[in-house]
Design a protein around this motif. Structure first.
Motif, PDB file in Angstrom:
ATOM      1  N   ASP A  72       0.845  -1.183   0.000  1.00  0.00           N
ATOM      2  CA  ASP A  72       0.000   0.000   0.000  1.00  0.00           C
ATOM      3  C   ASP A  72       0.881   1.234   0.000  1.00  0.00           C
ATOM      4  O   ASP A  72       2.081   1.140  -0.246  1.00  0.00           O
ATOM      5  CB  ASP A  72      -0.924  -0.026   1.225  1.00  0.00           C
ATOM      6  N   ARG A  73       0.324   2.397   0.314  1.00  0.00           N
ATOM      7  CA  ARG A  73       1.057   3.656   0.151  1.00  0.00           C
ATOM      8  C   ARG A  73       2.018   3.942   1.289  1.00  0.00           C
ATOM      9  O   ARG A  73       2.959   4.717   1.122  1.00  0.00           O
ATOM     10  CB  ARG A  73       0.067   4.822   0.033  1.00  0.00           C
ATOM     11  N   SER A 352       3.230   8.512  -1.562  1.00  0.00           N
ATOM     12  CA  SER A 352       3.594   7.097  -1.550  1.00  0.00           C
ATOM     13  C   SER A 352       4.971   6.972  -0.920  1.00  0.00           C
ATOM     14  O   SER A 352       5.890   7.728  -1.257  1.00  0.00           O
ATOM     15  CB  SER A 352       3.626   6.515  -2.962  1.00  0.00           C
ATOM     16  N   ALA A 353       5.101   6.036  -0.016  1.00  0.00           N
ATOM     17  CA  ALA A 353       6.401   5.817   0.626  1.00  0.00           C
ATOM     18  C   ALA A 353       7.423   5.215  -0.324  1.00  0.00           C
ATOM     19  O   ALA A 353       8.616   5.212  -0.027  1.00  0.00           O
ATOM     20  CB  ALA A 353       6.237   4.900   1.842  1.00  0.00           C
ATOM     21  N   TRP A 354       6.974   4.730  -1.480  1.00  0.00           N
ATOM     22  CA  TRP A 354       7.852   3.938  -2.327  1.00  0.00           C
ATOM     23  C   TRP A 354       8.385   4.701  -3.541  1.00  0.00           C
ATOM     24  O   TRP A 354       9.244   4.190  -4.250  1.00  0.00           O
ATOM     25  CB  TRP A 354       7.120   2.690  -2.779  1.00  0.00           C
ATOM     26  N   THR A 355       7.888   5.882  -3.788  1.00  0.00           N
ATOM     27  CA  THR A 355       8.400   6.720  -4.867  1.00  0.00           C
ATOM     28  C   THR A 355       7.976   8.153  -4.615  1.00  0.00           C
ATOM     29  O   THR A 355       6.935   8.397  -3.998  1.00  0.00           O
ATOM     30  CB  THR A 355       7.871   6.265  -6.242  1.00  0.00           C
ATOM     31  N   GLN A 356       8.784   9.084  -5.075  1.00  0.00           N
ATOM     32  CA  GLN A 356       8.391  10.484  -4.997  1.00  0.00           C
ATOM     33  C   GLN A 356       7.895  10.995  -6.345  1.00  0.00           C
ATOM     34  O   GLN A 356       7.648  12.194  -6.504  1.00  0.00           O
ATOM     35  CB  GLN A 356       9.554  11.331  -4.462  1.00  0.00           C
ATOM     36  N   ASN A 357       7.706  10.085  -7.292  1.00  0.00           N
ATOM     37  CA  ASN A 357       7.056  10.461  -8.541  1.00  0.00           C
ATOM     38  C   ASN A 357       5.600  10.813  -8.290  1.00  0.00           C
ATOM     39  O   ASN A 357       4.980  10.312  -7.347  1.00  0.00           O
ATOM     40  CB  ASN A 357       7.133   9.319  -9.560  1.00  0.00           C
ATOM     41  N   TYR A 363      -0.547   0.094  -5.456  1.00  0.00           N
ATOM     42  CA  TYR A 363      -0.110  -1.112  -4.759  1.00  0.00           C
ATOM     43  C   TYR A 363       1.218  -1.551  -5.368  1.00  0.00           C
ATOM     44  O   TYR A 363       1.267  -2.299  -6.341  1.00  0.00           O
ATOM     45  CB  TYR A 363      -1.166  -2.210  -4.893  1.00  0.00           C
ATOM     46  N   LYS A 364       2.323  -1.085  -4.790  1.00  0.00           N
ATOM     47  CA  LYS A 364       3.634  -1.246  -5.411  1.00  0.00           C
ATOM     48  C   LYS A 364       4.039  -2.715  -5.552  1.00  0.00           C
ATOM     49  O   LYS A 364       4.572  -3.124  -6.591  1.00  0.00           O
ATOM     50  CB  LYS A 364       4.700  -0.508  -4.607  1.00  0.00           C
ATOM     51  N   THR A 372      -2.441   8.899  -9.637  1.00  0.00           N
ATOM     52  CA  THR A 372      -1.706   9.951  -8.934  1.00  0.00           C
ATOM     53  C   THR A 372      -1.519   9.502  -7.489  1.00  0.00           C
ATOM     54  O   THR A 372      -2.495   9.304  -6.766  1.00  0.00           O
ATOM     55  CB  THR A 372      -2.468  11.281  -8.978  1.00  0.00           C
ATOM     56  N   ILE A 373      -0.288   9.340  -7.077  1.00  0.00           N
ATOM     57  CA  ILE A 373      -0.025   8.833  -5.726  1.00  0.00           C
ATOM     58  C   ILE A 373       0.707   9.843  -4.851  1.00  0.00           C
ATOM     59  O   ILE A 373       0.813   9.640  -3.651  1.00  0.00           O
ATOM     60  CB  ILE A 373       0.778   7.519  -5.774  1.00  0.00           C
ATOM     61  N   ASN A 374       1.229  10.916  -5.437  1.00  0.00           N
ATOM     62  CA  ASN A 374       1.911  11.947  -4.667  1.00  0.00           C
ATOM     63  C   ASN A 374       1.345  13.310  -5.018  1.00  0.00           C
ATOM     64  O   ASN A 374       1.396  13.733  -6.177  1.00  0.00           O
ATOM     65  CB  ASN A 374       3.422  11.951  -4.959  1.00  0.00           C
TER      66      ASN A 374
END
Length: 868
Positions: A72-73, A352-357, A363-364, A372-374
């Motif tokens: 998750d995020r 998102s903790a997994w990318t700053q894009n 769901y990585k 859009t996650i950020n």
């Protein structure tokens, strides 16, 4: 002495269990006490009960179980309750800022906060961090830290916490928690407990006695609970034979019963090892939810110890429904506890903790749902001002031969890699696991990304430009000839050196989290000696995760000043310049002792084990850690330290006078807690697993495979697994391994040291003595004195002195200000293992007041509380 009578619960011997045998007595399958004497907790508890009563079994399990690593995020995310529109909980590191996001601040480390000895600054730091976590839509901040406490000076994560002194750490963790939670974010006190080193952290079996646990390692967690902390993270290690996250003594008996903790216990990531052992021993939330082991390791049938496995255990009656209801009630009580006043709303995660894009998979782990996650929300506000203030006021002036404050010398040489801008940018090294450029935080999961980093070289260059100071700078620690050349050319030479540490999933030059020794890194010691050999105005600045061996610089006549700047965060250079030039008074005091050798500390970091698969470590030193060891005759030696705990110089002088002690009259009021809790309630629908349709109702929904997210943890059961005789892995305990008491929901006996408010027996916190002392500024400039009060408990088994109070007071020249301290019953007590309670011995007690643990200007014997 007035010992209190107490008969241990019938099925366990406390004193036996705390020596060499695993603690398997199940003294209390603890539940949330009701009613509570704390109105805020009671209101939150009532709201939680109403909410939980509306949930189905699988909805309850969803809120207790993480959805999986990178599923998750957030770093950790629980399942949701879509039917009621309740999104799962978002949990994020860490103790000095939001990890893995942009447009958030990198605050000074916990040890720097402690070094200010300022309750105001510590609280403000917590408030500012809470503001940023909430602004990112985070429910739980994974911090602050009281474990590692700092048993060994090499401990990799000591810098994430505050100090090896439990009193200072207790005050600091409490003020931080109050600050964080005042902004509508649940704080998580971690790592509970005895997570004192990174070597073997996932397997080491720490053997500890009951008294040491209470007087040293449990002490600050009691302060955290009393401050109202909403969650506690159990640690990786074992405690007396049992993993901390499945240890009923640690979680049920001590935390939930004795300390009256009403929040929830979550596992450290991957620290849960079984379904039943964790559920029946007090764990309330499993993180990250899936099994964080090598792919070849045995996997439980559901890929999780909880999720569907917990639902199955409840349906089979192996975990009683009241225990699941207790888990969820605790989680929701903490949620409602902080969502009050202006913080009743709940923003969703906007990152998102997994990318700053800006866009990516929601769901990585499964690379599903690109969107859009950020939103790149800027949550920094004006926190840089506070960060700069804490950076400055946590700087400890260890030595000063009159050179500081500087008054703009004609020329200035800045020497060393640790002064410089990191060549690839402040975040070039993942998890900050390098020393290319200045070190402003340690490495590992306790880090945050820098929005920017002001290096000392940059800040000093700008200051030099403003005042026409000739500026020299060299970046290499290894070209000693060049360093000496520019040092000899300057009126003042400032040489920088560092030693960092962190978490053991990364290693720097063979330092796997813990430091291998107490020397400076990157040729730092040789660099200091080389510069001091050619410039008699040498200033040394240290960025380290704890003490280093620096006696050679203290003794060197050309080293005119030494400053410890710790890990000061993004305003590192500006905070340092403020102190060097006298814009800010140096009020920092050392939160640990600087030994002259590694051996002088009396404790060892365990780096090898006779059985590496089952390493065992005994804390034989007991309560004698750091200054308690150095200053106690027969233990350490006073002269084996270069700088003692609490030491720190300033730019003026102070006079201490008029120590007065007032005894209060209510000392006889302490009584052991008696009584019981209410029986454990079952909330909502009562699950009867003998009804076949009940089992069918908790299987995966029809058409589930069409929308299932791979590697995502779900709460539903698989009937094939349900009907199998297997229960988890071969190593997982089965229901037959637990006594009936483990599932007993009857009313529970309150412990003598416990109570109906958080932190233990309420009367432990009553004030028995008030101490006042006058502080006069006898110098020429306004200054801040950190007045420290130490207590001698007397008797052969106690340290010589214990910190029991501190206040930072600003005093103008020739002004005198009174400073007042209150000593509580807890401050004066020792832990009695037989009575399972605190008691005040009949040994003579005395108070000492001064600016450090070895500079104690005034003392008096405490008036006797009572006569026999």
């Amino acid at each position: 002495m007035r010992p209190l009578s107490f008969t241990p619960l019938a099925w366990v011997s406390i004193t036996t269990a705390l020596t060499e045998t695993p603690f398997l007595g199940f003294p209390s399958p603890w539940i949330s006490p009701s009613p509570s004497d704390d109105p805020a907790w009671q209101i939150a508890h009532d709201q939680a009960v109403e909410f939980v009563s509306r949930l189905t079994l699988t909805e309850k399990v969803n809120l207790t179980t993480g959805t999986g690593w990178e599923a998750d995020r957030c770093i950790g995310k629980t399942g949701s309750v879509p039917r009621l529109g309740f999104e799962g909980f978002c949990l994020m590191d860490g103790p000095l800022g939001v990890r893995y996001v942009d447009k958030a601040s990198a605050f000074p480390a916990g040890m720097n906060a402690a070094a200010t000895f300022s309750k105001r600054l510590i609280r403000a730091r917590g408030e500012s961090m809470g503001h940023e976590f909430r602004g990112k839509g985070i429910d739980v901040q994974l911090g602050p830290v009281a474990g590692a406490l700092g048993r060994t000076p090499q401990g990799g994560r000591n810098w994430e916490g505050f100090s090896p002194d439990p009193y200072l750490t207790g005050v600091a963790i409490a003020e931080t928690i109050k600050g964080i939670q005042s902004r509508g974010v649940i704080a998580c006190a971690k790592h509970y407990v005895l997570n004192e080193q990174e070597h073997f952290r996932g397997s080491v079996d720490v053997r500890i006695d009951d008294r040491t646990m209470h007087e040293l390692y449990l002490w600050p967690f009691a302060d955290a609970v009393r401050a109202g902390v909403g969650s506690v993270m159990c640690s990786y290690n074992k405690v007396n034979g049992t993993y901390a996250c499945e240890n009923e003594w640690v979680q049920n008996y001590l935390l939930k019963n004795e300390l009256g903790f009403r929040g929830f216990v979550m596992s450290d990531w991957g620290a849960q090892h079984s379904t039943l052992g964790s559920a029946l021993s007090g764990l309330d939330m499993a993180m990250p939810g899936d099994i964080m082991g090598p792919p070849t390791s045995p996997q439980p049938p559901y890929g999780s110890h909880w999720g569907g496995a917990l639902t199955q255990a409840v349906l089979k009656g192996e975990v009683p429904q009241w225990r699941l209801d207790d888990m969820v009630t605790r989680i929701m009580t903490s949620y409602f506890r902080v969502h009050t006043g202006e913080y009743t709303s709940r923003p969703e995660p906007n990152f998102s903790a997994w990318t700053q894009n800006t866009t990516g998979p929601l769901y990585k782990a499964s690379n599903r749902t690109w969107t859009t996650i950020n939103l790149h929300e800027d949550v920094q506000s004006n926190h840089s001002l506070l960060i700069r203030e804490v950076a400055a006021k946590s700087t400890v002036l260890l030595k000063n031969n009159g050179i500081l404050p500087l008054s703009h010398p004609s020329s200035l040489a800045v020497i060393g890699n640790d002064a410089q801008d990191p060549p690839g940018g402040p975040n070039a090294c993942p998890e900050r696991a390098c020393i290319t450029g200045t070190v402003a935080m340690g490495y590992g999961s306790g880090t945050a990304d820098f929005p920017y980093l002001i290096s000392p070289a940059t800040a000093l260059f700008h200051r030099s430009q403003e005042h026409n100071v000739t500026f020299f700078n060299t970046t290499s620690n290894w070209d000693l000839s060049h360093a000496q050349s520019i040092a000899a050319s300057a009126q003042v030479a400032i040489v920088f050196a560092a030693a960092t540490s962190g978490e053991n999933f990364v290693s720097i030059d063979g330092n796997a989290g813990d430091r291998n020794n107490l020397t400076l890194w990157d040729n730092g010691d040789a660099l200091i000696k080389a510069v001091a050999a050619v410039n008699n105005n040498t200033i040394v600045v240290l960025h380290t995760s704890g003490p280093v061996i620096i006696d050679y610089a203290e003794q060197h006549p050309n080293v005119s000043a030494i400053l410890w700047a710790g890990f000061p965060g993004q305003e590192s250079g500006n905070g340092l310049v403020d102190v060097l030039f006298g814009d800010v008074y140096p009020q920092g005091r050392s939160p640990f002792t600087w030994g002259k050798s590694l051996e002088s500390y009396g404790v060892e970091l365990m780096t090898t084990a006779a059985d590496p698969r089952n390493p065992r470590q005994k804390f034989d030193e007991g309560v004698f850690v750091d200054y308690r060891w150095f200053l106690t005759p027969g233990k350490g030696r006073v002269d084996s330290a270069t700088y003692h705990f609490g030491h720190g110089l300033g730019y003026t002088s102070f006079e201490y006078s008029s120590l007065t002690i007032s005894k209060h009259d209510d000392w006889e009021g302490y009584e052991p807690t008696t009584g019981t809790t209410d029986p454990a309630p079952v909330l909502g629908e009562v699950v009867d697993s003998e009804e076949e349709e009940v089992v069918e109702r908790h299987t995966f929904p029809e058409g589930f495979d069409s929308w299932r997210i791979p590697r995502y943890v779900y709460p539903w059961i698989n009937t094939t697994i349900y009907n199998s005789s297997e229960n988890g892995t071969a190593k997982s305990p089965s229901i037959g391994d637990f006594p009936p008491e483990a599932r007993d929901g009857a009313a529970q006996e309150l412990l003598p040291a416990g109570g109906r408010k958080e932190g233990g027996n309420e009367r432990l916190y009553e004030v028995l003595y008030t101490i006042t002392v006058n502080i006069k500024n006898t110098g020429k400039v306004e200054g801040v004195e950190v007045v420290q009060l130490y207590l001698s408990l007397g008797g052969p088994s106690n340290p010589s002195i214990l910190l029991r109070g501190f206040e930072d007071v600003t005093v103008s020249p020739n002004e005198t200000k009174p400073v007042t301290f209150n000593l509580t019953r807890r401050d004066l007590s020792n832990w009695n293992t037989q009575a399972q309670n605190w008691e005040i011995s009949d040994h003579e007690k005395a108070v000492f007041v001064g600016p450090s643990s070895v500079d104690l200007r005034l003392n008096q014997t405490l008036p006797t509380l009572y006569t026999a």
